[in-house]
Motif scaffolding. Structure first.
Motif, PDB file in Angstrom:
ATOM      1  N   TYR A 185       0.841  -1.189   0.000  1.00 39.48           N
ATOM      2  CA  TYR A 185       0.000   0.000   0.000  1.00 39.48           C
ATOM      3  C   TYR A 185       0.885   1.249   0.000  1.00 39.48           C
ATOM      4  O   TYR A 185       1.813   1.357   0.792  1.00 39.48           O
ATOM      5  N   PHE A 219      -5.015   4.567   0.477  1.00 41.78           N
ATOM      6  CA  PHE A 219      -3.921   3.684   0.081  1.00 41.78           C
ATOM      7  C   PHE A 219      -4.164   3.282  -1.372  1.00 41.78           C
ATOM      8  O   PHE A 219      -5.241   2.806  -1.717  1.00 41.78           O
ATOM      9  N   MET A 233      -4.381   1.032  -4.157  1.00 36.13           N
ATOM     10  CA  MET A 233      -4.473  -0.416  -4.326  1.00 36.13           C
ATOM     11  C   MET A 233      -4.768  -0.709  -5.788  1.00 36.13           C
ATOM     12  O   MET A 233      -5.686  -0.125  -6.362  1.00 36.13           O
ATOM     13  N   GLN A 255     -12.655  -3.983  -0.780  1.00 33.28           N
ATOM     14  CA  GLN A 255     -11.215  -3.866  -1.054  1.00 33.28           C
ATOM     15  C   GLN A 255     -10.941  -3.940  -2.557  1.00 33.28           C
ATOM     16  O   GLN A 255     -10.240  -3.102  -3.125  1.00 33.28           O
ATOM     17  N   LEU A 295       1.816  -2.861   7.356  1.00 33.78           N
ATOM     18  CA  LEU A 295       0.567  -2.126   7.154  1.00 33.78           C
ATOM     19  C   LEU A 295       0.337  -1.150   8.302  1.00 33.78           C
ATOM     20  O   LEU A 295      -0.063  -0.003   8.082  1.00 33.78           O
TER      21      LEU A 295
END
Length: 305
Positions: free
Chosen positions: A28, A44, A46, A89, A283
């Motif tokens: 990330y 973040f 992604m 996600q 993370l």
């Protein structure tokens, strides 16, 4: 059966360790813009490639392109499930594909995931809208179906971006309803735990506090998205302020001295100390950097460094 299950879990954890050691630790990367009213990049960055090759979950897709994943290794019932956290996600990864390419196909794929959140919520006059997981979570003695502060945040992240993209107020409606479970304790049907340090928003709402650090921070990312659009919203402001204050008070307890804890669960069914995997430790570092940039609280910078 028990020996086989233990062997399967050992193999699973070894594969996870290998992936943690060999992959890029900074899977990330923080976005540049964390404050604009226009919700662009998620906090973040992604990508779909990262989700498919570097993520710990094994993504499959149904006929509409909605992500489905295998049940956790400690669940006896092995099947593919719709898991709101993972759907959100991957939806954010598709959103980033859309932002980079502006293609109609990526827009369609993203809105298909947003529509899944609209179609698969459970509505309640008191508790608003919730997205449930229909499989047990044995590690924390949680029976299906269960809601999660992380799932609520993913719904907000996706629905608000879909609202800004289309102007369809149905998405806005569910983003607002998604706030309500944060106001109620797990015992009362919500996702909050009252602990001495404040109000904690549970990724895994067990009968006792679990207090997963990364899930709490991801939950606050959803609330912060909401406040970017509606900065004077009293409910969202209360939820955010309570959560930040709780993290400030609780953060030292996640410090082992050389590493970070994944959770603070103190129940007999759980390990006494719950150290993060390599992936979750890294993370935590970037999440705490984000929290410092969002709140200017020095403790987040100190622990990130």
């Amino acid at each position: 059966m028990r020996i086989q299950a233990k062997a399967e879990k050992t193999v699973f954890m070894l594969k996870k360790l290998y992936k943690d050691v060999t992959r890029n630790r900074q899977i990330y990367v923080l976005a540049d813009d964390l404050h604009s009213v226009e919700l662009g990049d998620y906090y973040f960055i992604m990508t779909e490639e990262q989700m498919r090759s570097g993520h710990s979950q094994d993504f499959h897709f149904d006929e509409k392109g909605i992500p489905i994943i295998p049940t956790y290794i400690d669940v006896e019932e092995r099947r593919l499930i719709y898991y709101p956290i993972s759907i959100g996600q991957y939806g954010l990864a598709v959103w980033h594909s859309y932002l980079r390419e502006k293609s109609k196909e990526n827009k369609r794929r993203f809105l298909a995931i947003a529509d899944w959140f609209v179609s698969n919520c459970v509505e309640d006059d008191r508790l608003g809208a919730s997205w449930l997981t229909y499989v047990d979570k044995p590690a924390y003695q949680i029976k299906k179906p269960w809601k999660s502060a992380f799932s609520q945040a993913r719904a907000i992240n996706i629905c608000l971006r879909a609202f800004q993209l289309t102007g369809n107020r149905e998405y806005e409606k569910y983003a607002k309803l998604a706030l309500k479970p944060f106001l109620y304790t797990v015992e009362d049907g919500g996702v909050a735990q009252n602990i001495p340090e404040g109000v904690f928003y549970e990724e895994y709402p067990s009968h006792a506090p679990v207090l997963v650090l990364n899930g709490m921070i991801f939950a606050l990312c959803g609330i912060n998205d909401f406040l970017r659009l509606y900065p004077l919203h009293e409910m969202a402001t209360k939820i955010m302020n309570q959560g930040v204050r709780t993290l400030v008070n609780l953060l030292p307890k996640y410090d082992i001295g050389y590493w970070s804890k994944y959770s603070l669960c103190e129940e007999d069914f759980h390990p006494r100390i719950d150290p993060s995997t390599i992936g979750y430790h890294h993370l935590h570092i970037i999440q705490l950097e984000l929290m410092h940039r969002l709140t200017s609280e020095d403790i987040f910078k100190e622990y990130s460094e």
